[in-house]
Design a protein around this motif. Structure first.
Motif, short mmCIF file in Angstrom:
data_model
loop_
_atom_site.label_atom_id
_atom_site.label_comp_id
_atom_site.label_asym_id
_atom_site.label_seq_id
_atom_site.Cartn_x
_atom_site.Cartn_y
_atom_site.Cartn_z
N PHE A 1 -31.95 -15.82 -87.36
CA PHE A 1 -32.62 -16.77 -86.65
C PHE A 1 -33.02 -16.67 -85.19
O PHE A 1 -32.78 -15.26 -84.84
CB PHE A 1 -31.48 -17.91 -86.28
N LYS A 2 -33.90 -17.15 -84.73
CA LYS A 2 -34.61 -16.83 -83.38
C LYS A 2 -34.48 -18.17 -82.69
O LYS A 2 -35.59 -18.84 -82.26
CB LYS A 2 -35.86 -16.22 -83.33
N CYS A 3 -33.35 -18.51 -82.37
CA CYS A 3 -33.06 -19.76 -81.47
C CYS A 3 -33.77 -19.64 -80.07
O CYS A 3 -33.33 -18.67 -79.52
CB CYS A 3 -31.72 -20.52 -81.55
N ALA A 4 -34.19 -20.80 -79.33
CA ALA A 4 -34.88 -20.60 -78.21
C ALA A 4 -33.74 -20.52 -76.97
O ALA A 4 -34.06 -19.72 -76.03
CB ALA A 4 -35.72 -21.80 -77.89
N PHE A 5 -32.73 -20.87 -77.38
CA PHE A 5 -31.54 -20.60 -76.30
C PHE A 5 -30.68 -19.55 -76.56
O PHE A 5 -29.88 -19.42 -75.65
CB PHE A 5 -30.52 -22.03 -76.38
N CYS A 6 -30.99 -18.58 -77.48
CA CYS A 6 -30.20 -17.52 -77.44
C CYS A 6 -30.96 -16.20 -77.65
O CYS A 6 -31.91 -15.97 -78.13
CB CYS A 6 -29.50 -17.70 -78.92
N THR A 7 -30.37 -15.44 -76.81
CA THR A 7 -31.06 -13.88 -76.59
C THR A 7 -30.41 -12.92 -77.70
O THR A 7 -30.85 -11.81 -77.82
CB THR A 7 -30.84 -13.28 -75.30
N TYR A 8 -29.34 -13.38 -78.55
CA TYR A 8 -28.61 -12.22 -79.21
C TYR A 8 -29.43 -11.51 -80.41
O TYR A 8 -29.26 -10.44 -80.54
CB TYR A 8 -27.46 -13.05 -80.19
N PRO A 9 -30.39 -12.24 -80.92
CA PRO A 9 -31.34 -11.67 -81.87
C PRO A 9 -32.05 -10.52 -81.32
O PRO A 9 -32.37 -9.32 -81.91
CB PRO A 9 -32.34 -12.75 -82.54
N MET A 10 -32.20 -10.60 -80.01
CA MET A 10 -33.06 -9.45 -79.44
C MET A 10 -32.19 -8.27 -78.88
O MET A 10 -32.43 -7.08 -78.86
CB MET A 10 -33.84 -9.97 -78.11
N THR A 11 -30.94 -8.59 -78.83
CA THR A 11 -30.05 -7.39 -78.32
C THR A 11 -29.28 -6.92 -79.39
O THR A 11 -28.64 -5.98 -79.37
CB THR A 11 -28.80 -7.77 -77.25
N ALA A 12 -29.19 -7.57 -80.60
CA ALA A 12 -28.34 -7.27 -81.65
C ALA A 12 -28.89 -6.26 -82.66
O ALA A 12 -28.39 -5.51 -83.48
CB ALA A 12 -27.54 -8.38 -82.52
N LYS B 1 -24.94 -7.43 -90.11
CA LYS B 1 -25.25 -7.04 -88.59
C LYS B 1 -26.47 -8.05 -88.23
O LYS B 1 -27.31 -8.00 -88.78
CB LYS B 1 -25.43 -5.59 -88.54
N GLY B 2 -26.20 -8.55 -86.82
CA GLY B 2 -27.33 -9.31 -86.38
C GLY B 2 -27.33 -10.61 -86.78
O GLY B 2 -26.42 -11.31 -87.56
N CYS B 3 -28.50 -11.46 -86.57
CA CYS B 3 -28.93 -12.81 -86.81
C CYS B 3 -30.23 -13.08 -87.41
O CYS B 3 -31.15 -12.32 -86.83
CB CYS B 3 -28.48 -13.73 -85.75
N ILE C 1 -16.46 -11.58 -88.79
CA ILE C 1 -17.01 -11.94 -87.52
C ILE C 1 -18.58 -11.98 -87.74
O ILE C 1 -19.32 -11.83 -86.65
CB ILE C 1 -16.61 -11.00 -86.48
N ASP C 2 -19.08 -12.20 -88.66
CA ASP C 2 -20.56 -12.28 -88.95
C ASP C 2 -21.01 -13.47 -88.02
O ASP C 2 -20.36 -14.48 -87.92
CB ASP C 2 -21.04 -12.70 -90.25
N ASP C 3 -22.15 -13.29 -87.31
CA ASP C 3 -22.89 -14.13 -86.55
C ASP C 3 -23.39 -15.39 -87.30
O ASP C 3 -23.12 -16.52 -86.88
CB ASP C 3 -23.90 -13.72 -85.78
N THR C 4 -23.77 -15.20 -88.53
CA THR C 4 -24.12 -16.27 -89.67
C THR C 4 -23.49 -15.93 -91.05
O THR C 4 -24.24 -15.39 -91.73
CB THR C 4 -25.53 -16.53 -89.81
N LYS D 1 -31.81 -5.26 -85.83
CA LYS D 1 -32.40 -5.77 -86.85
C LYS D 1 -31.43 -6.67 -87.80
O LYS D 1 -30.35 -6.03 -88.17
CB LYS D 1 -33.14 -4.80 -87.72
N TYR D 2 -31.58 -7.77 -88.34
CA TYR D 2 -30.52 -8.45 -89.23
C TYR D 2 -30.53 -7.87 -90.47
O TYR D 2 -31.50 -7.26 -91.27
CB TYR D 2 -30.92 -9.91 -89.39
N THR D 3 -29.20 -7.30 -90.63
CA THR D 3 -28.98 -6.34 -91.98
C THR D 3 -27.66 -6.74 -92.79
O THR D 3 -26.91 -6.98 -92.20
CB THR D 3 -28.57 -5.05 -91.47
N LEU D 4 -28.00 -6.88 -93.92
CA LEU D 4 -26.87 -7.52 -94.70
C LEU D 4 -26.21 -6.07 -95.47
O LEU D 4 -26.56 -5.09 -95.88
CB LEU D 4 -27.28 -8.17 -96.19
N ILE D 5 -24.76 -5.83 -95.39
CA ILE D 5 -23.86 -4.92 -95.98
C ILE D 5 -23.89 -5.44 -97.37
O ILE D 5 -23.68 -6.22 -98.06
CB ILE D 5 -22.52 -4.84 -95.26
N ASP D 6 -24.07 -4.22 -98.54
CA ASP D 6 -23.83 -4.55 -99.75
C ASP D 6 -22.66 -5.16 -100.28
O ASP D 6 -21.66 -4.39 -99.87
CB ASP D 6 -24.29 -3.22 -100.50
#
Length: 257
Positions: A196-207, A192-194, A236-239, A209-214
């Motif tokens: 990275f913190k790319c300058a052109f993308c707001t997704y990390p702020m709205t998605a 869930k989430g991403c 459909i993972d973002d990364t 905390k980046y979390t991996l499913i076991d």
């Protein structure tokens, strides 16, 4: 050519992961739920469900980009049931609060013929509490991230809480109760989430905390989907391939299976 026929593949026929996730979560909270995956494609099913006088209707805004699109969805519900309470949540509603603040967001939603709005990136818990309160006609004061209109159309909103559900503790179970909503192809995510913190993308702020499913949870889901006859998985993972070692372990697990 009839592109709605089963002879043609359409991404809109895939069961929405948001809808499947909500069904599973609400079911675990002892709530009976029916899913309309595509309001246009399943209009007859929508009509029949609404004419059976459900307790509430919940609209997810994962794929809503404009206020007029949301308004059209609510109007479609009102076409078949003028009185059923409508709860709206999801990404579009959450973003309205993030951009304008909850008070202005509620004012902009006043022309939408819905009563309840959940302003949370992950609103499953608030949604379950709200439905239970409406079922028992209880007070709504203790439900976080909720905005609503009272009988006099006054704006009321509760405290905002930024807590997130633990994805590994709330993993979706693809059991037989979901079989009617699944076809040959199913959407799944392994994170869930991403990160990275790319300058052109707001997704990390709205998605959130980046979390991996076991991997064990993913293996369990893949086995469940296989047992239900699912043939294709769309991740459909973002990364999906980050971090690399975890991606390799995921592929190794699938090969072993």
């Amino acid at each position: 050519v009839n592109f709605e026929s089963d002879e043609h593949w359409s991404s809109w026929k895939l069961p929405s992961l948001a809808g499947i996730t909500l069904i599973d979560y609400l079911k675990k909270n002892n709530l009976k739920v029916k899913l309309i995956n595509n309001m246009i494609g399943e209009q007859e099913n929508l009509k029949n469900l609404l004419m059976s006088n459900p307790l509430v209707v919940v609209i997810s805004t994962t794929f809503v980009l404009k206020m007029r699109d949301l308004s059209k969805m609510v109007d479609m519900v009102r076409l078949y049931n003028k009185d059923v309470p409508i709860i709206v949540g999801g990404k579009f509603i959450h973003n309205q609060k993030e951009i304008h603040g909850i008070k202005k967001a509620m004012e902009s939603l006043k022309n939408i013929a819905a009563q309840y709005f959940i302003f949370s990136n992950q609103g499953e818990d608030s949604l379950a509490k709200l439905i239970k309160s409406l079922r028992t006609n209880s007070a709504l004061d203790d439900i976080p991230n909720l905005g609503y209109f009272d009988k006099e159309n006054n704006i009321i909103y509760n405290d905002i809480e930024n807590s997130e559900l633990n994805v590994n503790e709330n993993i979706t179970d693809f059991d037989n109760s979901l079989k009617d909503y699944l076809g040959d192809s199913v959407i799944l995510r392994t994170s869930k989430g991403c990160p990275f913190k790319c300058a052109f993308c707001t997704y990390p702020m709205t998605a959130g905390k980046y979390t991996l499913i076991d991997l064990q949870n993913i293996k369990k889901q893949l086995r469940q989907l296989h047992n239900l006859g699912v043939k294709n998985i769309y991740f459909i993972d973002d990364t999906f391939n980050v971090p690399a070692n975890r991606f390799e372990n995921l592929l190794d697990m699938m090969i072993e299976e």
